[in-house]
Design a protein around this motif. Structure first.
Motif, PDB file in Angstrom:
ATOM      1  N   ALA A  36      24.133 -21.343 101.527  1.00  0.00           N
ATOM      2  CA  ALA A  36      23.078 -22.253 101.072  1.00  0.00           C
ATOM      3  C   ALA A  36      22.596 -22.956 102.345  1.00  0.00           C
ATOM      4  O   ALA A  36      23.322 -23.752 102.935  1.00  0.00           O
ATOM      5  N   TRP A  37      21.372 -22.643 102.786  1.00  0.00           N
ATOM      6  CA  TRP A  37      20.964 -22.983 104.148  1.00  0.00           C
ATOM      7  C   TRP A  37      19.488 -23.340 104.171  1.00  0.00           C
ATOM      8  O   TRP A  37      18.633 -22.528 103.859  1.00  0.00           O
ATOM      9  N   LEU A  38      19.217 -24.576 104.550  1.00  0.00           N
ATOM     10  CA  LEU A  38      17.844 -25.042 104.708  1.00  0.00           C
ATOM     11  C   LEU A  38      17.524 -25.235 106.181  1.00  0.00           C
ATOM     12  O   LEU A  38      18.409 -25.491 106.998  1.00  0.00           O
ATOM     13  N   ALA A  68      16.844 -33.680 102.027  1.00  0.00           N
ATOM     14  CA  ALA A  68      17.068 -32.241 101.870  1.00  0.00           C
ATOM     15  C   ALA A  68      18.557 -31.934 101.720  1.00  0.00           C
ATOM     16  O   ALA A  68      18.943 -31.067 100.926  1.00  0.00           O
ATOM     17  N   SER A  69      19.394 -32.662 102.452  1.00  0.00           N
ATOM     18  CA  SER A  69      20.851 -32.469 102.339  1.00  0.00           C
ATOM     19  C   SER A  69      21.336 -32.794 100.934  1.00  0.00           C
ATOM     20  O   SER A  69      22.149 -32.065 100.362  1.00  0.00           O
ATOM     21  N   ALA A  70      20.845 -33.886 100.384  1.00  0.00           N
ATOM     22  CA  ALA A  70      21.242 -34.280  99.030  1.00  0.00           C
ATOM     23  C   ALA A  70      20.797 -33.232  98.009  1.00  0.00           C
ATOM     24  O   ALA A  70      21.548 -32.879  97.096  1.00  0.00           O
ATOM     25  N   ALA A  71      19.596 -32.718  98.168  1.00  0.00           N
ATOM     26  CA  ALA A  71      19.104 -31.681  97.250  1.00  0.00           C
ATOM     27  C   ALA A  71      19.941 -30.411  97.371  1.00  0.00           C
ATOM     28  O   ALA A  71      20.317 -29.810  96.362  1.00  0.00           O
ATOM     29  N   LEU A  72      20.271 -30.040  98.601  1.00  0.00           N
ATOM     30  CA  LEU A  72      21.076 -28.834  98.809  1.00  0.00           C
ATOM     31  C   LEU A  72      22.458 -28.996  98.190  1.00  0.00           C
ATOM     32  O   LEU A  72      22.944 -28.099  97.500  1.00  0.00           O
ATOM     33  N   ARG A  73      23.068 -30.152  98.403  1.00  0.00           N
ATOM     34  CA  ARG A  73      24.404 -30.380  97.840  1.00  0.00           C
ATOM     35  C   ARG A  73      24.380 -30.418  96.316  1.00  0.00           C
ATOM     36  O   ARG A  73      25.368 -30.071  95.673  1.00  0.00           O
ATOM     37  N   GLU A  74      23.253 -30.829  95.745  1.00  0.00           N
ATOM     38  CA  GLU A  74      23.153 -30.850  94.283  1.00  0.00           C
ATOM     39  C   GLU A  74      23.188 -29.442  93.711  1.00  0.00           C
ATOM     40  O   GLU A  74      23.827 -29.196  92.688  1.00  0.00           O
ATOM     41  N   ILE A  75      22.512 -28.512  94.375  1.00  0.00           N
ATOM     42  CA  ILE A  75      22.473 -27.155  93.812  1.00  0.00           C
ATOM     43  C   ILE A  75      23.555 -26.252  94.390  1.00  0.00           C
ATOM     44  O   ILE A  75      23.820 -25.191  93.836  1.00  0.00           O
ATOM     45  N   ALA A 135      15.398 -30.296  92.632  1.00  0.00           N
ATOM     46  CA  ALA A 135      16.355 -31.249  93.195  1.00  0.00           C
ATOM     47  C   ALA A 135      15.660 -32.186  94.184  1.00  0.00           C
ATOM     48  O   ALA A 135      15.912 -33.399  94.176  1.00  0.00           O
ATOM     49  N   LEU A 136      14.786 -31.655  95.021  1.00  0.00           N
ATOM     50  CA  LEU A 136      14.044 -32.496  95.961  1.00  0.00           C
ATOM     51  C   LEU A 136      13.150 -33.481  95.221  1.00  0.00           C
ATOM     52  O   LEU A 136      13.064 -34.655  95.593  1.00  0.00           O
ATOM     53  N   ALA A 137      12.481 -33.012  94.185  1.00  0.00           N
ATOM     54  CA  ALA A 137      11.582 -33.878  93.410  1.00  0.00           C
ATOM     55  C   ALA A 137      12.367 -35.001  92.755  1.00  0.00           C
ATOM     56  O   ALA A 137      11.919 -36.159  92.725  1.00  0.00           O
ATOM     57  N   LYS A 138      13.545 -34.690  92.246  1.00  0.00           N
ATOM     58  CA  LYS A 138      14.386 -35.703  91.607  1.00  0.00           C
ATOM     59  C   LYS A 138      14.836 -36.774  92.628  1.00  0.00           C
ATOM     60  O   LYS A 138      14.816 -37.962  92.324  1.00  0.00           O
TER      61      LYS A 138
END
Length: 141
Positions: A36-38, A68-75, A135-138
């Motif tokens: 999982a890599w942004l 972006a880190s928070a969104a990535l960790r969520e999914i 996730a980013l939108a949230k």
């Protein structure tokens, strides 16, 4: 904060897919199912180092990295979040955010240069992009 002369590096264009555009950066998904890599890329021409950004833009960059880190960790829950702005191969300023899990393909070493990317199938790519966008939108409200 997009600059009209900004052009995404060809390698980043080939290796990633656009998730979303934030105030400073494009958030892009590395097209590799192993991680999982942004990748966040400030939309300004000529940037190589984080210090090439103005002080207020550096602050904005880290705010966007946090979002972006928070969104990535969520999914993609992870054991360790790796951040890096290497630029040894692609000089254009970009920040990697990689959600690492014990036992992943490169664990415990770095993901850079480890094996060959395993691209997403079209349907799983679309699902991953949609989940990241939600996730980013949230997180951004």
């Amino acid at each position: 904060m997009s600059k009209p002369d900004f052009v995404l590096d060809a390698r980043l264009e080939a290796d990633t897919r656009l998730v979303a555009s934030l105030a400073l950066c494009d958030v892009r998904l590395m097209n590799d199912t192993r991680y999982a890599w942004l990748v966040l890329v400030p939309r300004q021409a000529g940037l190589v180092e984080i210090t090439d950004l103005a002080a207020n833009e550096q602050t904005l960059l880290w705010q966007e990295v946090n979002r972006a880190s928070a969104a990535l960790r969520e999914i993609a829950p992870c054991d360790k979040l790796n951040l890096g702005a290497l630029g040894n191969i692609v000089r254009q300023l970009h920040v990697h955010i990689v959600a690492r899990r014990e036992g992943d393909a490169a664990w415990p070493g770095p993901v850079w240069g480890h094996g060959h990317a395993q691209p997403y199938a079209d349907t799983s790519l679309a699902a991953r992009l949609d989940a990241l966008r939600q996730a980013l939108a949230k997180i951004t409200g």
